[in-house]
Design an enzyme around this catalytic site. Structure first.
Site, PDB file in Angstrom:
ATOM      1  N   CYS A 182       0.821  -1.190   0.000  1.00 17.93           N
ATOM      2  CA  CYS A 182       0.000   0.000   0.000  1.00 17.93           C
ATOM      3  C   CYS A 182       0.866   1.256   0.000  1.00 17.93           C
ATOM      4  CB  CYS A 182      -0.911   0.005   1.227  1.00 17.93           C
ATOM      5  SG  CYS A 182      -1.799  -1.537   1.478  1.00 17.93           S
TER       6      CYS A 182
ATOM      7  N   LEU B  65      -3.660  -1.816  -1.548  1.00 17.18           N
ATOM      8  CA  LEU B  65      -3.632  -2.874  -2.547  1.00 17.18           C
ATOM      9  C   LEU B  65      -3.926  -4.154  -1.771  1.00 17.18           C
ATOM     10  CD1 LEU B  65      -2.982  -3.577  -5.558  1.00 17.18           C
ATOM     11  CD2 LEU B  65      -0.673  -4.111  -4.793  1.00 17.18           C
TER      12      LEU B  65
ATOM     13  N   ILE C 216      -4.232  -7.762  -0.639  1.00 20.97           N
ATOM     14  CA  ILE C 216      -3.531  -9.010  -0.947  1.00 20.97           C
ATOM     15  C   ILE C 216      -3.946 -10.123   0.008  1.00 20.97           C
ATOM     16  CG2 ILE C 216      -1.275 -10.116  -1.128  1.00 20.97           C
ATOM     17  CD1 ILE C 216      -1.694  -7.998  -3.262  1.00 20.97           C
ATOM     18  N   ILE C 217      -4.006  -9.812   1.293  1.00 16.13           N
ATOM     19  CA  ILE C 217      -4.368 -10.773   2.328  1.00 16.13           C
ATOM     20  C   ILE C 217      -5.628 -10.287   3.032  1.00 16.13           C
ATOM     21  CG2 ILE C 217      -3.655 -11.763   4.544  1.00 16.13           C
ATOM     22  CD1 ILE C 217      -0.784 -11.758   3.544  1.00 16.13           C
TER      23      ILE C 217
ATOM     24  N   ASN D 226       2.425  -0.431   5.071  1.00 14.54           N
ATOM     25  CA  ASN D 226       2.800  -0.800   3.707  1.00 14.54           C
ATOM     26  C   ASN D 226       3.693  -2.029   3.784  1.00 14.54           C
ATOM     27  OD1 ASN D 226       3.653  -0.910   1.020  1.00 14.54           O
ATOM     28  ND2 ASN D 226       5.213   0.662   1.314  1.00 14.54           N
TER      29      ASN D 226
ATOM     30  N   GLU E 122       4.101  -6.594   3.830  1.00 16.31           N
ATOM     31  CA  GLU E 122       3.524  -7.880   4.210  1.00 16.31           C
ATOM     32  C   GLU E 122       4.348  -8.471   5.347  1.00 16.31           C
ATOM     33  OE1 GLU E 122       0.769  -8.764   2.976  1.00 16.31           O
ATOM     34  OE2 GLU E 122       0.642  -7.867   0.978  1.00 16.31           O
TER      35      GLU E 122
ATOM     36  N   ASP F 281      -2.607  -9.453   8.430  1.00 13.96           N
ATOM     37  CA  ASP F 281      -1.324  -9.295   9.117  1.00 13.96           C
ATOM     38  C   ASP F 281      -1.187  -7.962   9.836  1.00 13.96           C
ATOM     39  OD1 ASP F 281      -1.340  -8.046   6.653  1.00 13.96           O
ATOM     40  OD2 ASP F 281       0.724  -8.550   6.145  1.00 13.96           O
TER      41      ASP F 281
ATOM     42  N   SER G 201      10.763 -12.247  -6.673  1.00 14.82           N
ATOM     43  CA  SER G 201      11.943 -11.862  -7.438  1.00 14.82           C
ATOM     44  C   SER G 201      13.198 -12.219  -6.641  1.00 14.82           C
ATOM     45  CB  SER G 201      11.910 -10.364  -7.758  1.00 14.82           C
ATOM     46  OG  SER G 201      12.878 -10.017  -8.721  1.00 14.82           O
ATOM     47  N   GLY G 202      14.360 -12.147  -7.298  1.00 14.80           N
ATOM     48  CA  GLY G 202      15.597 -12.652  -6.709  1.00 14.80           C
ATOM     49  C   GLY G 202      16.512 -11.612  -6.107  1.00 14.80           C
TER      50      GLY G 202
END
Length: 649
Positions: free
Chosen positions: A2, A59, A61-62, A87, A89, A113, A379-380
């Site tokens: 967010c 946004l 998500i959970i 903002n 997770e 969360d 992503s890595g």
């Protein structure tokens, strides 16, 4: 994921200010500037006493149907005590909720969360941030103590800008929101010349600086307490240490297995979501490993990559082969020079601060493509800093013989190297060997030498050097091996100044959440104990990580060198739309008091003719000029596109 905004007035208590409604409206307007970070649900909240105002963009998500923000929580005897904007997770939120309920009787009204953060803070105080396994920046108002508690995650995955002035203190996920509140907060909006010089050397503005004097960043791994009428009081809670534990013949395989296990656990927790999770996939080992582990949890995993309309500058073929090998569906986005140039103003607007890394442009495009199909990607990022992945980390091996020479002799070799022609064999080795690690290494970016910088910056100051940034970091690692010290520098410079900024900004520009399983406290704990010979050898990097991933990643990427998303700016700055744009940018720029335009024109001509490769330096200056035109001169007004993405994926 967010965007948050919070304002603490300089004076609070008693009757609400007559301007409280105007302030709340201004907060809502400023928050709207980062609607891309959370288009699902905007929100505002104002403390009845006028002490604090929140703005928010969610946004989801959970716990999509609940977990609205600003989020209110409190213990049974004071159910409205706290208000949170958050903002990020928290990946271990299920475990935290269970612990808090079991030990303290905490009661939760949602399945998300956010409540785990507030309850943890209520019962454990500031120590709660050390228990959070995730990426986060949050602001938590305690109505009983009259204090705003703000914190950032250990590695700086999520941003938090801070401005304090005569009117109070404001914090936000994006700096543009604070600039919109400059009159209310009352902070200095002049350009910070020293930060400009740091940017030109490093390609990014190092934390805690920004290019505006009155705006700073809460640093990674820190929290701050803010009270009305007082400046923020900041505390560092995460101090990374690399404490090597040597391998033995009996423990070596167990150490590789430990890396595998902790990565498997991290990816499993990073897959927690109530929406579809995909994965970025370049041609390298890091993103491939993450995708290979992720597909175990989502057999229908979609992977994404990008390339360019120029032969030799695409990772697409390797990524396609990797996706096929692990069984993932793959989507590629090809970018042309004209599309690349056209997007630059919008991209720099999203950045807030200039970052002269061309790789952020393809990242913007692949994020836009990915958002059509998923709402979260893995992503890595972070593998190189934690496991020793940069080729430059091998430099101490090549310079080891110089360590045995007297300091006076080393310095004299540096003097002897100066008159040697550029490009002559041995010149660079002599020069680098004459320097200490602190003198020669300040992160994974060096756009200009001091001599070049003096020619380009109109207000060059020799006393403003990279040591402003690196000296305090080096002071914490005097007894470490050279590679660990370089990794430590990169954690505080290149990683949080470039890698994570572009990752956050380019994905959030497209309302896409990016998660980075390598940057997990448990993964770091394992990586930080690796000895130097398990990271760097004379023939490879990330040695232990590669050994650990042998059963997981396809053979064709296991020992492949790092490439990321290579960008052909060296070629494009010699002809075509990018060169035309560069000339237009220099000719129109109002940065003469900061940048010598004639020197930049000479560089452009030398680069065009092929007598020199100035691409990296040119890009650094050009992105600054574009940033200045957008945020200071206002002569460039980006057309901010707002694509309509699927609400739920």
């Amino acid at each position: 994921m967010c965007g948050l905004l919070a304002f603490v007035a300089a004076a609070a208590g008693g009757e609400p200010s007559r301007n409280a409604h105007a302030t709340a409206a201004a907060i809502a307007d400023a928050s709207h500037l980062m609607r891309h970070r959370g288009p699902d649900e905007p929100g505002t909240w104002a403390d009845p006493a006028g002490a604090v105002v929140f703005g928010f963009n969610r946004l989801s998500i959970i716990d999509i149907a609940h977990s609205h923000q600003p989020l209110r929580w409190g213990p049974p005897d004071s159910p409205e005590r706290y208000e949170l904007v958050f903002n990020g997770e928290i990946y271990n939120y299920l475990e935290l909720r269970a612990e808090l309920a079991g030990q303290h009787g905490a009661v939760f009204a949602t399945d998300g969360d956010g409540e785990a953060i507030v309850a943890a803070y209520h019962y454990w105080g500031a120590e709660a941030v050390t228990r959070l396994r995730g990426m986060f920046a949050f602001a938590l108002w305690d109505s009983v103590t009259g204090e705003l508690f703000c914190a950032r995650d250990p590695f700086g995955i999520k941003p938090l800008f801070v401005a304090t002035g005569t009117g109070g203190t404001a914090v936000a996920s994006e700096k543009k929101c604070l600039l919109a509140l400059a009159d209310i907060v009352g902070f200095d909006t002049d350009i910070d010349d020293r930060a400009v010089q740091h940017y030109t050397v490093l390609q990014y503005v190092p934390e805690p600086e920004t290019l505006h004097r009155g705006v700073r960043r809460l640093e990674s791994g820190c929290y701050a307490r803010i009270r009305p009428g007082q400046p923020p009081q900041t505390t560092r809670y995460f101090v990374p240490r690399f404490d090597a534990v040597p391998f033995t013949r009996e423990t070596e395989q167990a150490r590789y297995d430990e890396i595998t296990a902790v990565l498997e656990d991290s990816v499993a927790k990073h897959m927690r979501a109530d929406v579809t999770v995909g994965s970025f996939l370049s041609g390298g080992i890091d993103s491939t490993a993450i995708a290979a582990l992720a597909i175990r949890h989502n057999p229908r995993l979609i992977t994404f990559t990008t390339g360019f309309e120029r032969e030799g500058f695409s990772e697409i073929d390797v990524a396609v082969a990797s996706a096929e090998a692990i069984g993932a569906r793959h989507i590629a986005k090809v970018v042309g020079a004209e599309e690349f140039v056209a997007a630059l103003p919008e991209i720099v607007w999203y950045l807030d601060e200039p970052v002269a890394d061309p790789a952020l442009v393809p990242l913007f495009f692949v994020a836009r493509e990915a958002r059509k199909h998923v709402k979260v990607v893995l992503s890595g990022e972070g593998a190189d800093e934690l496991f020793g992945g940069y080729t430059i980390y091998r430099e101490p091996l090549s310079l080891k013989p110089f360590d045995y020479l007297p300091e006076r002799l080393r310095r004299s070799m540096g003097t002897l190297s100066k008159p040697l022609p550029e490009g002559m064999r041995g010149k660079s080795l002599l020069h680098r060997g004459s320097l200490t690690l602190e003198q020669r290494y300040y992160g994974n970016a060096r756009s200009f030498t001091d001599a070049q910088l003096r020619n380009v910056l109109s207000g060059f100051r020799p006393e403003w050097t990279h040591t402003d940034v690196t000296a305090p970091i080096y002071a914490e690692s005097t007894d470490w091996d050279p590679v660990a010290r370089m990794q430590h520098i990169d954690l505080f410079t290149w990683l949080r100044g470039d890698i994570l900024v572009k990752a956050d900004k380019m994905t959030m520009a497209n309302s896409l959440e990016l998660r980075v399983p390598f940057l997990d406290p448990e993964v770091f704990a394992v990586a930080s104990r690796l000895p130097v010979n398990a990271k760097i050898t004379r023939t490879t990097t990330k040695y232990a990580l590669r050994r650990a991933l042998e059963p997981i990643v396809p053979a064709h990427v296991l020992n492949r060198p790092k490439l990321g998303f290579p960008v052909p700016i060296r070629h494009w700055l010699r002809a075509g739309p990018l060169l035309e744009w560069a000339h237009e940018m220099v000719n129109a720029s109002a940065t003469d008091h900061l940048v010598d335009a004639s020197a930049v024109r000479r560089m452009l001509e030398e680069h065009r003719c092929g007598t020199a490769d100035h691409s990296r330096r040119l890009w650094t200056v050009l992105i600054f000029m574009l940033w200045y035109a957008i945020f200071v001169e206002h002569s460039v007004v980006p057309q901010i596109s707002e694509p309509q993405y699927p609400v739920e994926l």
